[in-house]
Scaffold this active site. Sequence first.
Site, PDB file in Angstrom:
ATOM      1  N   ARG A  57       0.807  -1.190   0.125  1.00 24.04           N
ATOM      2  CA  ARG A  57      -0.036  -0.121  -0.148  1.00 24.04           C
ATOM      3  C   ARG A  57       0.976   1.206  -0.266  1.00 24.04           C
ATOM      4  O   ARG A  57       1.122   2.001  -1.044  1.00 24.04           O
ATOM      5  CB  ARG A  57      -0.910   0.069   1.264  1.00 24.04           C
ATOM      6  N   ASP A  58       1.512   1.470   1.089  1.00 23.92           N
ATOM      7  CA  ASP A  58       2.497   2.785   1.419  1.00 23.92           C
ATOM      8  C   ASP A  58       3.564   2.657   0.318  1.00 23.92           C
ATOM      9  O   ASP A  58       3.724   3.912  -0.280  1.00 23.92           O
ATOM     10  CB  ASP A  58       2.814   2.695   2.623  1.00 23.92           C
ATOM     11  N   HIS A  97       3.683   3.874  13.084  1.00 16.23           N
ATOM     12  CA  HIS A  97       3.908   3.603  11.726  1.00 16.23           C
ATOM     13  C   HIS A  97       5.090   4.786  11.523  1.00 16.23           C
ATOM     14  O   HIS A  97       4.699   6.041  11.260  1.00 16.23           O
ATOM     15  CB  HIS A  97       2.460   4.200  10.825  1.00 16.23           C
ATOM     16  N   HIS A 147       8.337   6.617   9.949  1.00 16.64           N
ATOM     17  CA  HIS A 147       9.100   7.025   8.581  1.00 16.64           C
ATOM     18  C   HIS A 147      10.159   7.198   9.134  1.00 16.64           C
ATOM     19  O   HIS A 147      10.825   7.836  10.187  1.00 16.64           O
ATOM     20  CB  HIS A 147       8.526   8.009   7.802  1.00 16.64           C
ATOM     21  N   CYS A 193       9.385  10.262   0.805  1.00 19.11           N
ATOM     22  CA  CYS A 193       8.521  11.224   1.545  1.00 19.11           C
ATOM     23  C   CYS A 193       8.274  12.339   0.662  1.00 19.11           C
ATOM     24  O   CYS A 193       9.314  13.064  -0.100  1.00 19.11           O
ATOM     25  CB  CYS A 193       9.292  11.860   2.625  1.00 19.11           C
ATOM     26  N   ASN A 231       9.108   5.208   4.663  1.00 18.81           N
ATOM     27  CA  ASN A 231       8.790   4.156   5.762  1.00 18.81           C
ATOM     28  C   ASN A 231      10.217   3.376   5.927  1.00 18.81           C
ATOM     29  O   ASN A 231      11.054   3.075   5.484  1.00 18.81           O
ATOM     30  CB  ASN A 231       7.860   2.987   5.159  1.00 18.81           C
TER      31      ASN A 231
END
Lengths: 319, 319
Positions: B19-20, B212, B214, B245, B254
């Site tokens: 997803r991310d 979560h 980063h 980012c 991430n």
Amino acid sequence: MGKSLQFPERVTICEVAPRDGFQSISEFIPTANKVKIIRALAQTGISSLEISSFVHPRAIPQLKDAEEVVRTVIDELEGVDVRALVPNLRGTERAVGAGVKKVKTMLSATDSHSLSNANATVADAQQKQTPIFDYAAANNIEVMGSISVAFGCPFEGVVPVERLVEIVGRYDSMGVREISLADTTGMAHPKQVYDTLAVLQEVFPHIAYSMHFHNTRGMALANTLAALEQGVTLYDSSIAGLGGCPYAPGATGNVATEDLAHMLTEMGIATGTNLNRLIEVAKEVRDLISVPGDSYMLKAGPSSCLHEDAPSGQEKVEE
Amino acid sequence: MGKSLQFPERVTICEVAPRDGFQSISEFIPTANKVKIIRALAQTGISSLEISSFVHPRAIPQLKDAEEVVRTVIDELEGVDVRALVPNLRGTERAVGAGVKKVKTMLSATDSHSLSNANATVADAQQKQTPIFDYAAANNIEVMGSISVAFGCPFEGVVPVERLVEIVGRYDSMGVREISLADTTGMAHPKQVYDTLAVLQEVFPHIAYSMHFHNTRGMALANTLAALEQGVTLYDSSIAGLGGCPYAPGATGNVATEDLAHMLTEMGIATGTNLNRLIEVAKEVRDLISVPGDSYMLKAGPSSCLHEDAPSGQEKVEE
């Protein structure tokens, strides 16, 4: 779980790029550029500096100009705790002759690394240091000790804490009161750092420990947090993350000074450094040296640097 | 200072690259490659997976094949806690229609980010989520909530913990029992993470928090340590550090799954994952996707991978 993390209000960052960084890069950095970088670093508020290494020029030709560098800048570094690495009596005489008042000696935590790095077992290497200590005592020079591969050895793996107790004990018997624990290849993890410091601080409460973390496996700042929680106030780092890891070409070496200062500043821990100035110097270093540094601050900037608008082309529904 | 760090014996890593990661890369990754990566991830022991995002294909064309991806692999993911991100009722219907049993909704911590990301204030965005919750309740679908820019907003800076208490309270009132605290732009620092969790866990002790992080400013693993010390057992990460980012092009996004799993494994914390297999999958991902991932494991390998001999050309007298 506790309600707040315990850590010191103030720590000292020792900038090691002029030694660890310059030595790790195969190119010879011109003396004028070395001096330029040290002068820029002195303007950042750094209060401790590892200025060079007085090894034989054949062993590390990158630092063959150590005396010239030190002689040129030493008088400008008032208020900065300057030290130089020395491998033997000859190096110590050279360092002191150039104006250095504090030297750092080195031992490895394992015989494998010691044989690879200094061509002697740990016991033999320590024996050979006696003349350094004698000379230093006679000339009012402070000696600190370091332990390479203190947490993990690339040949032997995890270093048992008993091994560190033994080596710190050797240094202790020589009168050393400041010991650098170097995670040379980035193998330390936070639990190990915390547990190791618990033991060493209990057995040798009169010794100050300084942490020399490499970020090879991304754990340098996590390890710093663990050491902070043990009350450690001395940390080495290298501007622009200068330096690498000989065991993993292309991998990260020393934690970058600006990344360390950024985390500490965000946490409200005083370092005496000016973060923006550190980032400026990191950029200057990146421009002066062909091997690019590696730091998060160079890529992303500090958390405090906000955006006015969403960047164009920004993905929507991000998390 | 204590004698040992307190942290959980076992944690769950939720893999979010499908997803991310996939959404952060501008290229469209062919459906077959998405499926290939998810299947490879399923063989690593990962017990939680964020499989895709059911947003409008015009908003994120990279994930326009979400249904096809989910339909293809969902039956192979038995035992894995699979969830999909949903922005609205339509996305929820699509996700559930494809076989998803758990969805994640999103709110931002600040109005600035919410307006930039979802074109609505936080209050309005939350209001719009009501149909998702109604639909989920009627169809026995679990809903978790996430909070973007939970620690720092690129427009507003540090997020006060009171703001998080308010938003967690909103989710709480909707019956949410798992909340993801997303450090979307890598602005969190360990003290903030620790203090924030202390407050949230006291006010809402019945809610499970998932972190979560980063690694945009290098603090993801230090923040993980702080969260571990607060007893948190749920962590998101992305294989090969896939993703970036949007506020700092070229910077890290991430935290990489293999870097997180490595630190946890070294600390003796069980994750159920096979680290070597994770590193293999990270290499496969690096080869399949043109935007290279960024992880310490890809560059340096795990601490446990020892050398037989000193590397040729090794610098001597290193620390």
